[in-house]
Scaffold this motif. Structure first.
Motif, PDB file in Angstrom:
ATOM      1  N   ILE A 122      -6.592   3.218  -1.375  1.00 30.37           N
ATOM      2  CA  ILE A 122      -7.293   2.993  -0.143  1.00 30.37           C
ATOM      3  C   ILE A 122      -6.577   4.270   0.203  1.00 30.37           C
ATOM      4  CG2 ILE A 122      -6.746   2.598   2.426  1.00 30.37           C
ATOM      5  CD1 ILE A 122      -9.318   1.101   0.952  1.00 30.37           C
TER       6      ILE A 122
ATOM      7  N   PHE B 246      -5.351  -5.093   6.877  1.00 27.94           N
ATOM      8  CA  PHE B 246      -6.567  -5.248   5.726  1.00 27.94           C
ATOM      9  C   PHE B 246      -7.073  -6.504   6.479  1.00 27.94           C
ATOM     10  CE2 PHE B 246      -3.823  -1.901   3.763  1.00 27.94           C
ATOM     11  CZ  PHE B 246      -4.424  -1.344   3.240  1.00 27.94           C
TER      12      PHE B 246
ATOM     13  N   ALA C 190      -5.664   3.797   6.959  1.00 28.82           N
ATOM     14  CA  ALA C 190      -6.122   2.769   7.164  1.00 28.82           C
ATOM     15  C   ALA C 190      -5.059   1.366   8.399  1.00 28.82           C
ATOM     16  CB  ALA C 190      -5.872   1.093   5.405  1.00 28.82           C
TER      17      ALA C 190
ATOM     18  N   GLU D 107       0.335   4.718   0.552  1.00 26.76           N
ATOM     19  CA  GLU D 107      -0.275   5.828   1.434  1.00 26.76           C
ATOM     20  C   GLU D 107      -0.442   6.777   0.655  1.00 26.76           C
ATOM     21  OE1 GLU D 107      -1.694   6.987   5.624  1.00 26.76           O
ATOM     22  OE2 GLU D 107       0.596   5.853   5.462  1.00 26.76           O
TER      23      GLU D 107
ATOM     24  N   TRP E 161       1.058  -1.286   0.123  1.00 30.10           N
ATOM     25  CA  TRP E 161       0.590   0.097  -0.097  1.00 30.10           C
ATOM     26  C   TRP E 161       0.755   0.943   0.095  1.00 30.10           C
ATOM     27  CZ3 TRP E 161      -1.895   2.701   4.903  1.00 30.10           C
ATOM     28  CH2 TRP E 161      -3.057   3.657   4.769  1.00 30.10           C
TER      29      TRP E 161
ATOM     30  N   TRP F  64     -10.987  -5.893   2.664  1.00 28.25           N
ATOM     31  CA  TRP F  64     -11.023  -4.268   3.164  1.00 28.25           C
ATOM     32  C   TRP F  64     -10.186  -4.065   3.881  1.00 28.25           C
ATOM     33  CZ3 TRP F  64     -16.217  -3.822   2.636  1.00 28.25           C
ATOM     34  CH2 TRP F  64     -17.095  -5.616   2.201  1.00 28.25           C
ATOM     35  N   ALA F  65     -10.013  -2.461   4.124  1.00 31.33           N
ATOM     36  CA  ALA F  65      -9.229  -2.214   4.958  1.00 31.33           C
ATOM     37  C   ALA F  65      -9.884  -1.005   5.880  1.00 31.33           C
ATOM     38  CB  ALA F  65      -8.444  -0.378   4.275  1.00 31.33           C
TER      39      ALA F  65
ATOM     40  N   ILE G 187     -10.170   0.983   8.604  1.00 29.08           N
ATOM     41  CA  ILE G 187     -10.241   2.605   8.496  1.00 29.08           C
ATOM     42  C   ILE G 187     -10.916   3.047   9.755  1.00 29.08           C
ATOM     43  CG2 ILE G 187     -10.206   5.089   7.858  1.00 29.08           C
ATOM     44  CD1 ILE G 187      -9.633   3.907   5.227  1.00 29.08           C
TER      45      ILE G 187
END
Length: 266
Positions: A235, A242, A239, A184, A182, A208-209, A211
């Motif tokens: 995303i 995951f 986060a 960011e 990821w 799914w993240a 957050i």
């Protein structure tokens, strides 16, 4: 014996033309007796030459017979001197001419048939080569695409801008494992599948993240997509973890937590 080479050698055509020695004729007859394919090809050649002989026969123009009979009648009315013909001379010439025309027709048939066989063989070989080249080009493109995927995957995995999140298996699937990469800053998310079981056609995995304690959809995927890295939905920052769950094909608005396969903290 290589039957295809024997058939294309021209021996069968020469046999039909009676151009072989007694030993060679015996060889052809034995080969035809031993191999049905050769016997069938020999019959085809004989039929082709017979058909060509009839097709190339020269028909006299209409009215020739009537004119000839009239001339014969007129000659009988006159007292023409009788000329003694040498026995067999005229008929010998006619027979020679007829035999020569038949031989020319048959020779033409042999040549036409032989070249047709060679042309057909060359055409088949050309078609095979085109198919092989097409398959080679397709394989080459696939290998190039795989090399590009590997290079891109290595570049992403070695890029320090990407956070590496290892997701370990849950109680539902202890041996399962997958990794999220990821970025960011750009919000790019890539998924590497190490070990996820195959699903039925009506199911998919969903990433799914987490957050602010809430799950955010990061996209659905199949375990057997063949890619080294699967690009998922972007995303943004925030986060904390995951996870991957099993959902109906197309994904769900909310995760089915009882089906969670892997999970990992950022």
């Amino acid at each position: 014996m290589n039957i295809e080479e024997y058939i294309s050698s021209g021996l069968l055509e020469a046999y039909v033309m009676d151009q072989l020695s007694p030993a060679e004729r015996t060889e052809v007859e034995q080969a035809a007796a031993d191999h049905p394919e050769i016997r069938e090809e020999l019959e085809k050649i004989e039929l082709s030459m017979e058909t060509l002989a009839f097709a190339t026969a020269v028909q006299p123009p209409e009215g020739v017979k009537d004119k000839l009979m009239q001339k014969i009648g007129a000659a009988e009315d006159k007292e023409a001197p009788v000329i003694a013909l040498q026995p067999g001379k005229s008929t010998g010439i006619l027979r020679f001419a007829a035999a020569a025309s038949v031989l020319v027709a048959l020779a033409s048939a042999v040549m036409a048939f032989t070249y047709w066989k060679k042309w057909q063989s060359a055409e088949n070989q050309l078609a095979d080569m085109i198919a092989q080249n097409a398959q080679f080009a397709e394989n080459y493109n696939q290998v190039n695409q795989q090399l590009d995927d590997i290079q891109n995957a290595v570049a992403i995995m070695n890029n320090t801008a990407y956070k590496r999140v290892v997701m370990a298996g849950t109680d539902n699937s202890p041996d399962a494992q997958a990794t999220v990469y990821w970025n960011e800053a750009t919000a790019d998310v890539y998924l590497s599948i190490q070990n996820l079981k195959a699903l039925s056609q009506d199911q998919q995995y969903q990433l799914w993240a987490i957050i602010d304690g809430k799950p955010v959809d990061a996209g659905v995927f199949d375990s057997n997509n063949g890619s080294f890295l699967v690009q998922m939905k972007n995303i943004t920052s925030g986060a904390a973890a995951f996870a991957v769950t099993i959902e109906p094909r197309g994904g769900s608005e909310n995760p089915s937590l009882e089906t969670m396969q892997v999970v990992g903290n950022v």
